[in-house]
Motif scaffolding. Structure first.
Motif, PDB file in Angstrom:
ATOM      1  N   ASP A  38      60.119  19.896 -31.831  1.00 54.45           N
ATOM      2  CA  ASP A  38      59.998  18.450 -32.025  1.00 54.45           C
ATOM      3  C   ASP A  38      60.236  17.673 -30.728  1.00 54.45           C
ATOM      4  OD1 ASP A  38      59.286  16.520 -33.806  1.00 54.45           O
ATOM      5  OD2 ASP A  38      61.328  16.052 -34.433  1.00 54.45           O
ATOM      6  N   GLU A  39      59.768  18.232 -29.610  1.00 55.76           N
ATOM      7  CA  GLU A  39      60.015  17.581 -28.311  1.00 55.76           C
ATOM      8  C   GLU A  39      58.882  16.654 -27.885  1.00 55.76           C
ATOM      9  OE1 GLU A  39      62.961  20.802 -26.114  1.00 55.76           O
ATOM     10  OE2 GLU A  39      60.846  20.780 -25.549  1.00 55.76           O
ATOM     11  N   LEU A  40      57.748  16.729 -28.588  1.00 55.48           N
ATOM     12  CA  LEU A  40      56.638  15.845 -28.210  1.00 55.48           C
ATOM     13  C   LEU A  40      56.777  14.512 -28.923  1.00 55.48           C
ATOM     14  CD1 LEU A  40      53.529  18.218 -28.257  1.00 55.48           C
ATOM     15  CD2 LEU A  40      54.974  17.584 -26.320  1.00 55.48           C
ATOM     16  N   GLU A  41      56.316  13.474 -28.250  1.00 54.62           N
ATOM     17  CA  GLU A  41      56.412  12.128 -28.803  1.00 54.62           C
ATOM     18  C   GLU A  41      55.159  11.377 -28.362  1.00 54.62           C
ATOM     19  OE1 GLU A  41      59.565   8.378 -28.539  1.00 54.62           O
ATOM     20  OE2 GLU A  41      59.771  10.073 -27.195  1.00 54.62           O
ATOM     21  N   VAL A  42      54.724  10.440 -29.187  1.00 53.98           N
ATOM     22  CA  VAL A  42      53.577   9.627 -28.796  1.00 53.98           C
ATOM     23  C   VAL A  42      54.046   8.209 -28.518  1.00 53.98           C
ATOM     24  CG1 VAL A  42      51.310   8.732 -29.451  1.00 53.98           C
ATOM     25  CG2 VAL A  42      51.956  11.050 -30.108  1.00 53.98           C
TER      26      VAL A  42
END
Ligand code: C2E
Ligand code: MG
Ligand code: MG
Ligand code: MG
Length: 278
Positions: A38-42
């Motif tokens: 869950d390290e990606l973010e937009v």
């Protein structure tokens, strides 16, 4: 002395090289786990109508919050993800996130998502896209996919087939970083393009630099006569904004309007604009 200097320079170069190789190796392992951790973010950068200044939507820009290195720029990790064969998974994740987030925006607003040339080449792209639209219930007319000229280069037949299928779903296609690639004019004519985004390197030198000013003028006119919408990106100053809008660009995007922000901040910007308009 020259010899000693030469040696230390060489040594320095080798150290820098191995640092780079080590960074890549460690990022490779981490990137394979970035989605599950869950390290990606937009983040989203809003765009405005050049005439009214009203928000028209936003561009989705991926960020990687690395557990040790902090926030990493897509300019650093997207090329690596492309090389490692991870960009299709990351791209699908971004697309799903963007369609989910944009579902809560006012109904006239669109979301723009960047596609890597590698994704355009992937035969599963259209199926993935159709599935995401179905699962999120997001109206395809409000989704824009940003591609670069590089994606079309030497890949005409398959790219054209894919873009035509995407267009048939109702999704729009934008040509990003326009003016920095090759054969731009023939692409506009041969591919189903709804929007041109003028590269910010041109915008940055307006209005003072006559050459860049002429390029913006020419692209705005070309868009108008071909029925293709034109966005000026990288607007940082009021004089750049005024110039691009006076020349007929339809939409503006850049730090002057807002930097890319996390989704809750974008929603706050949209809500504030709505309360001010009311
Ligand atoms: P892009 O699609 O051309 O996105 C615009 C970039 O310019 C963004 O950088 C944005 O933060 C920056 N920018 C916007 N306004 C200004 C301004 O006024 N001044 C300056 N100096 N810069 C401005 P960012 O977010 O670092 O993204 C860089 C590139 O990474 C993007 O360029 C795009 O090519 C790629 N990228 C970002 N997200 C994705 C993604 O989800 N998938 C793929 N395949 N590529 C992505
Ligand atoms: Mg873009
Ligand atoms: Mg761009
Ligand atoms: Mg770019």
């Amino acid at each position: 002395a020259a010899k000693a200097a030469g040696r230390s320079c060489h040594q320095f170069f080798e150290e820098r090289m191995s640092e780079k190789i080590q960074l890549r190796r460690s990022l490779e392992l981490d990137m394979r786990r970035a989605i599950s951790r869950d390290e990606l973010e937009v983040h989203y950068q809003p765009k405005v109508d050049a005439k009214t200044g009203a928000f028209t939507g936003a561009e989705a820009l991926v960020r990687w919050n690395h557990h040790e290195r902090g926030q990493l720029s897509p300019a650093l990790f997207v090329p690596l993800a492309e090389e490692l064969g991870l960009i299709n998974a990351i791209g699908a994740w971004v697309l799903a996130r963007a369609c989910t987030d944009a579902s809560s925006w006012p109904a006239h607003m669109s979301v723009a998502v960047n596609l890597s040339p590698v994704q355009i080449m992937d035969r599963r792209l259209v199926r993935t896209l159709r599935q995401i639209l179905k699962e999120t219930g997001f109206p395809p007319q409000r989704l824009e996919l940003e591609i670069t000229e590089t994606a079309l280069l030497g890949n005409d037949v398959q790219a054209l087939a894919t873009l035509t299928e995407i267009r048939a779903l109702g999704v729009k296609i934008s040509l990003d970083d326009f003016g920095t690639g090759y054969s731009s004019l023939s692409y506009l004519h041969r591919f189903p393009i709804d929007r041109i985004k003028i590269d910010r390197s041109f915008v940055a030198r307006t209005p003072s630099d006559a050459g860049s000013a002429s390029i913006i003028q020419a692209i705005a006119r070309l868009g108008a006569s071909l029925g293709i919408k034109v966005t000026a990106e990288g607007i940082e100053t009021e004089s750049q904004r005024d110039f691009s809008s006076a020349e007929g660009c339809n939409e503006l995007q850049g730090y002057l309007i807002s930097r890319p922000v996390p989704h809750h901040q974008l929603e706050a910007l949209f809500a504030k604009a709505r309360s001010e308009a009311a």
